[in-house]
Design an enzyme around this catalytic site. Structure first.
Site, PDB file in Angstrom:
ATOM      1  N   THR A  25       1.672   1.329  -7.198  1.00 16.45           N
ATOM      2  CA  THR A  25       0.546   0.628  -7.562  1.00 16.45           C
ATOM      3  C   THR A  25      -0.562   0.603  -6.361  1.00 16.45           C
ATOM      4  O   THR A  25      -1.593   0.666  -6.419  1.00 16.45           O
ATOM      5  CB  THR A  25       0.990  -0.660  -8.255  1.00 16.45           C
ATOM      6  OG1 THR A  25       1.882  -0.397  -9.344  1.00 16.45           O
ATOM      7  CG2 THR A  25      -0.349  -1.329  -8.655  1.00 16.45           C
ATOM      8  N   GLY A  26       0.245   0.032  -5.127  1.00 15.32           N
ATOM      9  CA  GLY A  26      -0.518  -0.094  -4.171  1.00 15.32           C
ATOM     10  C   GLY A  26      -1.447   1.137  -3.796  1.00 15.32           C
ATOM     11  O   GLY A  26      -2.427   0.995  -3.148  1.00 15.32           O
ATOM     12  N   ALA A  36       0.701  -1.063  -0.019  1.00 12.54           N
ATOM     13  CA  ALA A  36       0.014  -0.024  -0.034  1.00 12.54           C
ATOM     14  C   ALA A  36       0.843   1.204  -0.150  1.00 12.54           C
ATOM     15  O   ALA A  36       0.411   2.328  -0.475  1.00 12.54           O
ATOM     16  CB  ALA A  36      -0.813   0.224   1.069  1.00 12.54           C
ATOM     17  N   LYS A  57       7.245   3.243   9.818  1.00 12.82           N
ATOM     18  CA  LYS A  57       7.106   4.289   8.611  1.00 12.82           C
ATOM     19  C   LYS A  57       5.940   5.498   8.567  1.00 12.82           C
ATOM     20  O   LYS A  57       4.951   5.100   8.808  1.00 12.82           O
ATOM     21  CB  LYS A  57       7.054   3.627   7.080  1.00 12.82           C
ATOM     22  CG  LYS A  57       8.406   3.239   6.452  1.00 12.82           C
ATOM     23  CD  LYS A  57       8.194   2.406   5.449  1.00 12.82           C
ATOM     24  CE  LYS A  57       8.353   3.259   4.091  1.00 12.82           C
ATOM     25  NZ  LYS A  57       8.386   2.415   2.843  1.00 12.82           N
ATOM     26  N   LYS A  93       6.604 -13.313 -11.983  1.00 11.68           N
ATOM     27  CA  LYS A  93       4.980 -13.145 -11.626  1.00 11.68           C
ATOM     28  C   LYS A  93       4.479 -14.483 -11.969  1.00 11.68           C
ATOM     29  O   LYS A  93       3.661 -14.997 -11.104  1.00 11.68           O
ATOM     30  CB  LYS A  93       4.325 -12.074 -12.370  1.00 11.68           C
ATOM     31  CG  LYS A  93       5.023 -10.498 -11.942  1.00 11.68           C
ATOM     32  CD  LYS A  93       4.389  -9.506 -12.887  1.00 11.68           C
ATOM     33  CE  LYS A  93       5.094  -8.141 -12.458  1.00 11.68           C
ATOM     34  NZ  LYS A  93       4.440  -7.213 -11.631  1.00 11.68           N
ATOM     35  N   GLY A 126       3.338   1.685  -1.726  1.00 10.01           N
ATOM     36  CA  GLY A 126       4.118   1.848  -3.224  1.00 10.01           C
ATOM     37  C   GLY A 126       3.113   2.626  -4.073  1.00 10.01           C
ATOM     38  O   GLY A 126       2.100   2.972  -4.104  1.00 10.01           O
TER      39      GLY A 126
END
Ligand code: NAP
Length: 321
Positions: A16-17, A12, A43, A126, A14
């Site tokens: 894309t997240g 989350a 963080k 992937k 990042g």
């Protein structure tokens, strides 16, 4: 009334997240939680998310399977947007998802359309996870998005958009006529929120898009919107192949060097998108992908032109900053 799906999101903090988190919260129909590694639990970015009322589960992806299974307790949908260098760390998570009875695992895909093996190292990693999912018969959805608008526009001579570019360049690859699937980074989450509520997408591949544009068309739009003439540098198919061979040798010599890996990812992306022409709807259909725009015709994504106009207006953002 049916109860809300409990969705756990990994990655989350990042790019894309972050889009997926925003899309899930905007949909206002899920119980959203995030999964973070212990070293990131303090963080500021995680704290900011927690301050929005999102529950945080903390677990190391290398923890024993039973520990991860406990972490996934009560989760209906698990979404991973883990970074490109850490994809294989999802392996135990797949087994834990199976043990915990997760109803849908969305592993980290979110890239361009490409063949399952042998074309792109990123895709190969992937696919190793997808294969584990299939081997263990875990309910899943694989979501690809083409290339982000945010990294698809060229530099204009005045330098007005340099602030939002990781590598300010204006190169046309292999003639620039291959069609390319594009999605605005900000729309990924909006699509994901629709896809995970939809039984039609269970155990399927699906791609999102707002535009399908060749590089020449992208450069034309950028010229029209900016009013600037772009000097188009050309890289031929043969030059891309040579760059690819060099990058492959560097990775063969030292596969853990992140810079070697990034150079290979980039060469493989260019070869796949522009020489092979993989990242286009016809090939997606051939590979069996569903088309998210056909399933959700009411979802109006941000077009490439709109995104570029915002960047030109100074309202863009440099990804990863
Ligand atoms: N389609 C496109 O144009 C495009 C462009 C870029 C990327 N992508 C794809 O999108 C996917 C996500 O990449 P991204 O660039 O969005 O990611 P990113 O911004 O680099 O963020 C990575 C996320 O993964 C988390 N993470 C990494 N290793 C972890 C671990 N071991 N345990 C727990 N969390 C971990 C990070 O959390 P911390 O806060 O703990 O570091 C962060 O939240 C990639 O697989 C990439 O292939 C696609």
């Amino acid at each position: 009334m049916t109860s809300k799906q409990r969705v756990l999101l990994l990655g989350a903090t990042g790019e894309t997240g972050g889009s997926i988190l925003a899309g899930l919260l905007e949909a206002n129909q899920f119980d959203v939680e995030i999964l973070v590694r212990p070293s990131s639990s303090e963080k500021p970015a995680v704290k900011q998310i927690a301050d929005r009322g999102v529950n945080v589960r903390v677990s190391d992806l290398n923890a024993p399977e039973n520990e991860l299974t406990a972490t996934l307790s009560g989760i209906d949908v698990l979404i991973s947007a883990i970074g490109p260098h850490d994809l294989l760390q999802q392996k135990t998570l797949v087994r834990a998802a199976k043990s915990a009875g997760v109803k849908r695992f969305v592993p980290c895909a979110f890239i361009t359309i490409a063949p399952p093996k042998g074309g792109m190292m990123l895709r190969d990693d992937k696919e190793e996870i997808y294969n584990e999912i299939k081997r263990l018969v875990v309910p899943h959805t694989i979501i690809d998005v083409g290339f982000w608008h945010q990294i698809s526009f060229p530099r204009v001579p005045s330098g007005r958009v340099d602030y939002a570019m990781m590598m300010p360049k204006a190169t046309i690859h292999a003639g620039g006529n291959a069609p390319n699937i594009l999605t605005d980074l900000r729309d990924i989450g909006r699509f994901v929120a629709r896809i995970i509520e939809d039984d039609r997408t269970l155990n399927k591949y699906i791609y999102t898009w707002s535009d399908v544009l060749s590089e020449n068309e992208i450069f034309d739009i950028v010229q029209q919107v900016s009013g600037e003439e772009i000097e188009r540098e050309q890289e031929s198919a043969q030059e891309i192949e040579e760059r690819l061979a060099k990058a492959s040798s560097a990775v063969a010599e030292n596969s853990t060097d992140p810079m070697n890996r990034i150079m290979l990812y980039m060469a493989q992306y260019d070869y796949s998108k522009y020489v092979r022409g993989d990242n286009q709807p016809a090939y997606a259909k051939f590979l069996g992908y569903l088309d998210a725009r056909e399933l959700y015709p009411d979802l109006k994504p941000i077009s490439f032109r709109e995104c570029f106009a915002e960047v030109l207006d100074g309202k863009g953002r440099l990804p990863y900053h």
